[in-house]
Write an enzyme that holds these catalytic residues in place. Structure first.
Site, PDB file in Angstrom:
ATOM      1  N   HIS B 159     -13.937  15.014   0.971  1.00  0.00           N
ATOM      2  CA  HIS B 159     -13.184  16.076   0.306  1.00  0.00           C
ATOM      3  C   HIS B 159     -11.853  15.450  -0.139  1.00  0.00           C
ATOM      4  O   HIS B 159     -11.337  14.558   0.528  1.00  0.00           O
ATOM      5  CB  HIS B 159     -12.924  17.177   1.341  1.00  0.00           C
ATOM      6  N   ASP B 236     -12.957  14.153   9.891  1.00  0.00           N
ATOM      7  CA  ASP B 236     -12.707  15.424   9.224  1.00  0.00           C
ATOM      8  C   ASP B 236     -13.809  16.398   9.642  1.00  0.00           C
ATOM      9  O   ASP B 236     -14.930  16.333   9.140  1.00  0.00           O
ATOM     10  CB  ASP B 236     -12.688  15.216   7.700  1.00  0.00           C
ATOM     11  N   GLN B 239     -16.069  20.978   8.227  1.00  0.00           N
ATOM     12  CA  GLN B 239     -17.363  21.636   8.027  1.00  0.00           C
ATOM     13  C   GLN B 239     -18.288  21.460   9.223  1.00  0.00           C
ATOM     14  O   GLN B 239     -19.434  21.906   9.170  1.00  0.00           O
ATOM     15  CB  GLN B 239     -18.059  21.086   6.768  1.00  0.00           C
ATOM     16  N   LYS B 262     -12.443  28.426   7.967  1.00  0.00           N
ATOM     17  CA  LYS B 262     -13.874  28.176   7.784  1.00  0.00           C
ATOM     18  C   LYS B 262     -14.668  28.482   9.053  1.00  0.00           C
ATOM     19  O   LYS B 262     -15.884  28.376   9.067  1.00  0.00           O
ATOM     20  CB  LYS B 262     -14.107  26.713   7.382  1.00  0.00           C
ATOM     21  N   CYS B 407     -13.954  19.965  -4.792  1.00  0.00           N
ATOM     22  CA  CYS B 407     -12.918  19.079  -4.258  1.00  0.00           C
ATOM     23  C   CYS B 407     -13.524  17.763  -3.781  1.00  0.00           C
ATOM     24  O   CYS B 407     -13.039  17.165  -2.815  1.00  0.00           O
ATOM     25  CB  CYS B 407     -12.126  19.728  -3.123  1.00  0.00           C
TER      26      CYS B 407
HETATM   27  C1  LIG Z   1     -14.824  18.618   4.338  1.00  0.00           C
HETATM   28  C2  LIG Z   1     -13.518  19.304   4.088  1.00  0.00           C
HETATM   29  N1  LIG Z   1     -12.373  18.672   4.373  1.00  0.00           N
HETATM   30  C3  LIG Z   1     -11.180  19.251   4.190  1.00  0.00           C
HETATM   31  C4  LIG Z   1     -11.080  20.529   3.682  1.00  0.00           C
HETATM   32  C5  LIG Z   1      -9.725  21.111   3.482  1.00  0.00           C
HETATM   33  O1  LIG Z   1      -9.530  22.274   4.226  1.00  0.00           O
HETATM   34  P1  LIG Z   1      -8.219  23.121   3.971  1.00  0.00           P
HETATM   35  O2  LIG Z   1      -8.260  23.484   2.511  1.00  0.00           O
HETATM   36  O3  LIG Z   1      -8.348  24.318   4.836  1.00  0.00           O
HETATM   37  O4  LIG Z   1      -7.077  22.263   4.287  1.00  0.00           O
HETATM   38  C6  LIG Z   1     -12.245  21.214   3.355  1.00  0.00           C
HETATM   39  C7  LIG Z   1     -12.187  22.579   2.800  1.00  0.00           C
HETATM   40  O5  LIG Z   1     -12.290  22.877   1.649  1.00  0.00           O
HETATM   41  C8  LIG Z   1     -13.492  20.589   3.556  1.00  0.00           C
HETATM   42  O6  LIG Z   1     -14.634  21.208   3.256  1.00  0.00           O
END
Ligand SMILES: Cc1ncc(COP(=O)(O)O)c(C=O)c1O
Lengths: 153, 450
Positions: B159, B236, B239, B262, B407
């Protein structure tokens, strides 16, 4: 279904059979514009001779709205004076910013009136405007700049 | 509440074994679960029932979480850690209690290893900025120092929140960014692992479960290689923590980032978990109130973790909400949640694979795979349909999916698609919602076909 007001038959026709597609020579300016939220892209060329837009050619990738809008735009501006074409661009921009409240003038905007429904979907307005913004940018480069318009962003 | 390192390991369940075998999960009553989410009874457009298939972007919140936040504001609201009156003490207790719950939920050996942030992005940036701040810190921060010749490793399926902070860190420090590629099946290409992660690697940061491909990555394999070369490992878990049992000790990583919204919690709250011995020597990221020990006009010393990394008034109500979300998930049981989502995912893959003109971008089966399924589609005339058009028509039918690059633009570039349509599931998703999606896709194909 309400969506039919967005996906008008005219839009679907232009999407299936786009006009003036493909990059052509000669041209005075070429630009590449993207819509970062959805990844729509357009490469667009403009040819201007004696103050008249004599050709607009493009290659694009994107949704039906952005594809159809490029096709409709080229129909409208090719053969017009730069000043008239910019007037059309302002008219179309106003329509797209109207959030469904404007009654478009078919004598002026021709097939582009079909996009009135799109103006109700804020997420899609950028798709409809992409090729117009690219055309305006390329034209400005071709003629060495155009005066600021108050409706511009 | 105190910050002593009490042992909070509770539900350290085994990692889920994900196989391709589906079937509704005995004892998991998804219809009852759905009653906890009043938003799922909404009707949209022409009075169509909402089919919410965008949980990877943000999950819905059960009544219990909403009640916890409301309760906090109605009965206990005050600033934390700075009052001696009853409300301040209650607010502090609730906030710190949420930390205990989160620590237990991820099997953290100590509660003070849990740092509250605003989301995953901030948690990941915290580590990346701490690493560049290490340049101006004492010898204790040596572990975090980075410079020209050093390397940072990510994967091609990150992401943007786990890619851009590392690009920025490399720009600030002169270090080099490297990445592990993706196979055609949407898995990490581990054939080059030993070259990409090498003696120059200082940190490896990668996604546990991809938000665009659904792939669950082999954490143990990457951790083992990172350990061989002495690199830090950041995971990370944005998910994964919401969808499967997580035990940070079993995972063997150094840091884990995840985000409340999430996992049935509120927006505005996320977590960085870090090993105590690392947090103790890690330089701070944001300065301000709450993160200090002693302050003079010339200089300051910093508080111990986790407060060193929590400058300013924290997201108190949101932390309380996250605590309630963690209770909710724990009561359902993360093994049951994972099994249920696996069933829905396997069913979705089976049905989507049968849709003419549909190509899944990501693993083609349900093995080591979570419930985010991306695909591209052609119309009945064979022309590719843009995901924007697909999503718009589905929305009109009440089916909410996400379209775009999610993203993770490098993934779209890797697979040569401008964007994808993504359906994603959570503990309240059902097989009949998958049916609604598939039926909607048939309509979309006919609508745009000639
Ligand atoms: C794999 C992953 N990493 C990071 C994020 C970033 O999360 P946040 O937007 O809550 O900071 C997301 C969410 O969109 C994600 O799916």
């Amino acid at each position: 279904m309400k969506l039919d007001s967005m996906y008008q038959e005219i839009i679907l026709d232009h999407y299936r059979n786009p006009h003036h597609r493909g990059l052509r020579e000669p041209f005075d300016a070429e630009v590449h514009h993207v819509n970062p939220t959805c990844g729509d892209e357009v490469t667009l060329r403009v040819r201007v001779a004696d103050g008249v837009v004599t050709d607009v050619s493009y290659e694009s990738e994107g949704c039906s709205i952005s594809q159809a809008s490029a096709s409709v735009m080229t129909d409208l501006v090719i053969g017009r004076s730069v000043a008239d074409a910019l007037g059309l661009e302002r008219e179309f921009l106003a329509l797209m910013q109207s959030r469904g409240t404007m009654e478009p003038d078919e004598d002026v905007l021709e097939d582009a009136v079909a996009f009135a429904g799109v103006s109700k979907y804020p997420a899609r307005v950028k798709c409809a405007l992409l090729s117009w913004m690219a055309w305006k940018d390329a034209t400005a480069q071709a003629v060495g700049g155009i005066p600021e318009q108050e409706t511009d962003r | 509440m105190t910050d002593t390192g009490s042992d909070t390991r509770a539900n350290a369940g085994p990692a889920p074994t994900l196989t391709g075998v589906g079937g509704p999960v005995p004892g998991y009553d998804v219809e009852r679960v759905r009653k906890d989410f009043s938003i799922l009874t909404r009707r949209v457009h022409d009075d169509r029932p909402l089919v919410y298939l965008d949980s990877a972007a943000s999950s819905q919140k059960p009544t219990r979480v909403l009640d916890a936040e409301r309760d906090y504001y109605e009965l206990h609201n005050a600033n934390v850690h700075r009052g001696i009156h009853v409300l301040a003490e209650e607010a502090t207790a609730l906030y710190e209690n949420a930390r205990d719950k989160v620590a237990a939920f991820i099997g953290a050996p100590r509660r003070d290893e849990v740092v509250f942030t605003k989301n995953s992005s901030e948690a990941l940036n915290l580590v990346a900025y701490a690493m560049s701040n290490a340049a101006a810190s004492g010898p204790e921060a040596e572990r975090f120092r980075l410079g020209p010749g050093d390397e940072v490793v990510v994967t091609e399926m990150e992401h943007h929140s786990n890619l851009v902070p590392w690009q920025m860190l490399c720009r600030r420090t002169g270090a080099t960014l490297r990445w592990i590629g993706i196979t055609d099946d949407g898995r990490l290409d581990l054939t080059t692992l030993d070259q990409v992660i090498n003696e120059r690697t200082k940190v490896v940061s990668f996604v546990h479960q991809s938000n665009i491909l659904g792939t669950v990555n082999p954490v143990a394999t990457l951790v083992a290689r990172a350990r061989e070369v002495g690199a830090l490992v950041v995971l990370d878990g944005s998910q994964s923590v919401p969808h499967m049992p997580i035990d940070v000790t079993a995972l063997g990583v150094d840091f884990l980032a995840f985000t409340g919204h999430k996992m049935c919690g509120p927006t505005g709250i996320g977590v960085l978990w870090g090993r105590r011995e690392l947090l103790e020597v890690m330089p701070p990221f944001l300065g301000g109130g709450e993160m200090i020990e002693l302050v003079t006009m010339e200089a300051s010393t910093y508080a111990a973790p986790p407060h060193r990394f929590e400058a300013g008034t924290p997201m108190i109500a949101q932390a309380v909400g996250l605590g309630a979300a963690v209770d909710y998930l724990t009561d359902l049981g993360m093994d049951a949640v994972a099994a249920h989502e696996h069933d829905v995912t396997a069913y979705a893959i089976e049905r989507l694979t049968a849709v003419p003109g549909l190509r899944i971008i990501g693993p083609p089966d349900a093995v080591d795979r979570g419930g985010a399924v991306s695909f591209v589609l052609t119309g009945s005339d064979g022309r590719p349909l843009h995901p924007h058009d697909v999503g718009q028509l589905l929305d009109e039918l009440g089916v909410a999916v996400r379209v775009g690059h999610h993203c993770a633009r490098p993934v779209c570039l890797r697979f040569g698609v401008p964007a994808t349509t993504r359906a994603s599931f959570h503990l309240y998703s059902t097989r009949s919602e998958v049916d609604a999606l598939v039926e909607g896709l048939g309509h979309v194909r006919r609508f745009f076909g000639t």
